[in-house]
Design an enzyme around this catalytic site. Structure first.
Site, mmCIF file in Angstrom:
data_model
loop_
_atom_site.group_PDB
_atom_site.id
_atom_site.type_symbol
_atom_site.label_atom_id
_atom_site.label_comp_id
_atom_site.label_asym_id
_atom_site.label_seq_id
_atom_site.Cartn_x
_atom_site.Cartn_y
_atom_site.Cartn_z
ATOM 1 N N THR A 74 11.126 -14.891 4.887
ATOM 2 C CA THR A 74 12.256 -15.217 4.005
ATOM 3 C C THR A 74 13.479 -14.373 4.356
ATOM 4 O O THR A 74 14.604 -14.759 4.046
ATOM 5 C CB THR A 74 11.877 -14.970 2.540
ATOM 6 N N SER A 115 7.075 13.898 20.585
ATOM 7 C CA SER A 115 6.186 13.274 19.605
ATOM 8 C C SER A 115 4.746 13.551 19.968
ATOM 9 O O SER A 115 4.388 13.541 21.150
ATOM 10 C CB SER A 115 6.417 11.761 19.582
ATOM 11 N N SER A 171 4.945 -1.051 9.979
ATOM 12 C CA SER A 171 6.281 -0.543 10.281
ATOM 13 C C SER A 171 6.342 0.957 10.552
ATOM 14 O O SER A 171 7.066 1.707 9.891
ATOM 15 C CB SER A 171 7.290 -0.919 9.185
ATOM 16 N N SER A 187 7.830 1.808 12.979
ATOM 17 C CA SER A 187 9.193 1.930 13.512
ATOM 18 C C SER A 187 10.178 2.334 12.407
ATOM 19 O O SER A 187 10.981 3.242 12.606
ATOM 20 C CB SER A 187 9.623 0.625 14.189
ATOM 21 N N ASP A 236 12.110 -3.520 6.251
ATOM 22 C CA ASP A 236 11.275 -2.345 6.502
ATOM 23 C C ASP A 236 12.002 -1.059 6.126
ATOM 24 O O ASP A 236 11.441 -0.159 5.484
ATOM 25 C CB ASP A 236 10.881 -2.281 7.981
HETATM 26 P P1 ADP Z 1 5.348 -1.387 13.903
HETATM 27 O O1 ADP Z 1 6.668 -1.032 13.323
HETATM 28 O O2 ADP Z 1 4.788 -2.646 13.334
HETATM 29 O O3 ADP Z 1 4.348 -0.275 13.853
HETATM 30 P P2 ADP Z 1 6.964 -1.652 16.248
HETATM 31 O O4 ADP Z 1 6.732 -2.249 17.605
HETATM 32 O O5 ADP Z 1 8.096 -2.160 15.445
HETATM 33 O O6 ADP Z 1 5.585 -1.723 15.453
HETATM 34 O O7 ADP Z 1 7.221 -0.086 16.420
HETATM 35 C C1 ADP Z 1 6.291 0.682 17.139
HETATM 36 C C2 ADP Z 1 7.038 1.579 18.102
HETATM 37 O O8 ADP Z 1 7.734 2.620 17.362
HETATM 38 C C3 ADP Z 1 6.127 2.332 19.027
HETATM 39 O O9 ADP Z 1 5.807 1.564 20.160
HETATM 40 C C4 ADP Z 1 6.974 3.549 19.380
HETATM 41 O O10 ADP Z 1 7.929 3.215 20.360
HETATM 42 C C5 ADP Z 1 7.706 3.830 18.076
HETATM 43 N N1 ADP Z 1 6.965 4.817 17.264
HETATM 44 C C6 ADP Z 1 6.345 4.608 16.087
HETATM 45 N N2 ADP Z 1 5.761 5.741 15.626
HETATM 46 C C7 ADP Z 1 6.022 6.688 16.554
HETATM 47 C C8 ADP Z 1 5.671 8.078 16.698
HETATM 48 N N3 ADP Z 1 4.937 8.706 15.776
HETATM 49 N N4 ADP Z 1 6.126 8.740 17.791
HETATM 50 C C9 ADP Z 1 6.854 8.098 18.708
HETATM 51 N N5 ADP Z 1 7.206 6.809 18.647
HETATM 52 C C10 ADP Z 1 6.791 6.101 17.593
HETATM 53 MG MG MG Z 2 8.398 -2.304 13.418
#
Ligand code: ADP
Ligand code: MG
Length: 378
Positions: A28, A60, A123, A125, A169
């Site tokens: 949506t 990280s 999420s 991200s 998100d």
């Molecule tokens: P989702 O948001 O559904 O988990 P996304 O593809 O939108 O999946 O985001 C995932 C990406 O965010 C990872 O591939 C990485 O690049 C980044 N990310 C998420 N958490 C971390 C973390 N703890 N350290 C580094 N990068 C991260």
């Molecule tokens: Mg994401």
């Protein structure tokens, strides 16, 4: 690995932000409609040390032994790649999107740790973006509101990372509150926090991560967006948000069968979000079960974004006493949620796990989430 091990000194502050689950309101967002996510008790923590030069350094636990760096004088998406773009992109978007003047500012050392599962549709991200955005705003004294930060996070994800996502998100991660959902109008960006009241009703939300990642998720997403745009154009409206349930008979006359069913999902889903908000306010969470199930059926039959694993998760949870269940997220894999009595958690987890084994599916990852507070300084 710790901040101290990477940088050789102790961080001065920590900020954290949560992942999110969408209770209802799927696809949506890009139709200017309504969504109802909540922030979860899985968080990403950014530990930060202040520097006295213009350098941003990020590391990280996700990628041990790597430190990425970029000067505040070099902020540009062309210089960002990989996961560090989620951090550098925020600094860039604060300047580009929110108009922050970073010219006199000094940089940071940043270390990221997280227990938000990556790529499970929770999420991770937004969790990284929002924790970092709140930290930078505070530490640089930029005075931006959480709503502004949500736009900064989305802008960074769209233009620095390059993922064409909506603002749900970030809104959940920044505005979430304990045991509450965030009602977001994706056209006006108005938000309201609505009590979920699970704890007082002895309920909880189970996430059933199917661990299915479908290769055609990106293509399927684009095809659904195109159908929605076609439907809106044929109906003569700016977005499907402007079509009501009463307009559906006319839509059926105007549209081919497939486009009609795509439109019907969006139109009825918007109505279900509004109905869920009203039901939560008037009757409480036990009364929203049928709305969750109707949402799932609409995604399965009309929008066609479910997969057999998600259908099995929902059917099995319902057959074993869940109050409601539905797939959540963009579809073609990912997770389902089930609203369950706390005391039914074990039974439903076991039943879903057994049903997956019997069907020859990969073992699902089943866990409880609570609606938690949004981004904060820890
Ligand atoms: P989702 O948001 O559904 O988990 P996304 O593809 O939108 O999946 O985001 C995932 C990406 O965010 C990872 O591939 C990485 O690049 C980044 N990310 C998420 N958490 C971390 C973390 N703890 N350290 C580094 N990068 C991260
Ligand atoms: Mg994401």
């Amino acid at each position: 690995m710790t901040f101290q091990q990477v940088y050789g000194y102790e961080p001065s502050v920590r900020y954290s932000a949560p992942g999110r689950v969408n209770l209802i309101g799927e696809h949506t967002d890009y139709n200017d409609g309504y969504v109802l996510p909540f922030a979860i008790d899985r968080r990403t923590v950014a530990s930060i040390g202040q520097r006295d030069d213009r350098l941003l350094r990020v590391a990280s636990a996700f990628e041990p032994d790597a430190v990425h760096e970029l000067s505040l004088d070099e902020l540009d998406p062309s210089r960002m790649s990989g996961w560090s773009a989620y951090v550098f992109g925020i600094a860039w978007a604060l300047r580009e999107q929110a108009g922050a003047d970073l010219s006199g500012k000094s940089g940071f050392d940043v270390f990221i740790e997280s227990d938000v599962p990556v790529g499970a549709g929770l999420s991770s991200s937004a969790a990284i973006e929002c924790g970092v955005a709140l930290a930078f705003t505070d530490l640089w004294d930029l005075g931006l509101s959480r709503k502004q930060l949500a736009r900064v996070g989305q802008y960074s994800e769209n233009h620095a990372v390059g993922a064409p996502t909506g603002i749900m998100d970030q809104s959940a991660s920044l505005l979430g509150e304990q045991d509450a959902v965030v009602f977001l109008d994706c056209r006006t960006l108005d938000t309201a926090v609505v009590d979920l009241a699970l704890e007082s009703n002895d309920l909880e939300v189970l996430v059933i991560d199917t661990r299915v990642e479908h290769a055609h998720a990106t293509g399927g997403y684009k095809a659904r967006r195109d159908s929605c745009e076609r439907g809106a154009a044929a109906m003569g409206v700016e977005a499907l948000r402007d079509v009501s349930v009463d307009d559906l008979p006319r839509a059926q006359e105007l549209l081919d069968d497939e486009t009609f069913r795509r439109v019907r999902h969006i139109v009825t889903e918007d109505q279900r979000v509004l109905d869920t908000v009203r039901t939560l306010r008037e009757q409480g969470p036990r009364a929203i079960g049928s709305l969750l199930v109707a949402s799932h059926e609409s995604m399965r039959d009309d929008f066609e974004i479910s997969v057999p694993e998600l259908d099995l998760a929902v059917e099995t949870a319902m057959a074993h006493g869940a109050v409601g269940a539905r797939m959540t997220g963009g579809g073609f894999g990912g997770a389902a949620i089930a609203l369950v009595d706390q005391e039914a958690r074990g039974t439903i987890t076991d039943a879903v796990t057994a049903a997956f084994a019997a069907s020859g599916y990969r073992e699902p990852n089943v866990f409880t989430v609570h609606a938690a507070q949004g981004a904060r300084r820890d």
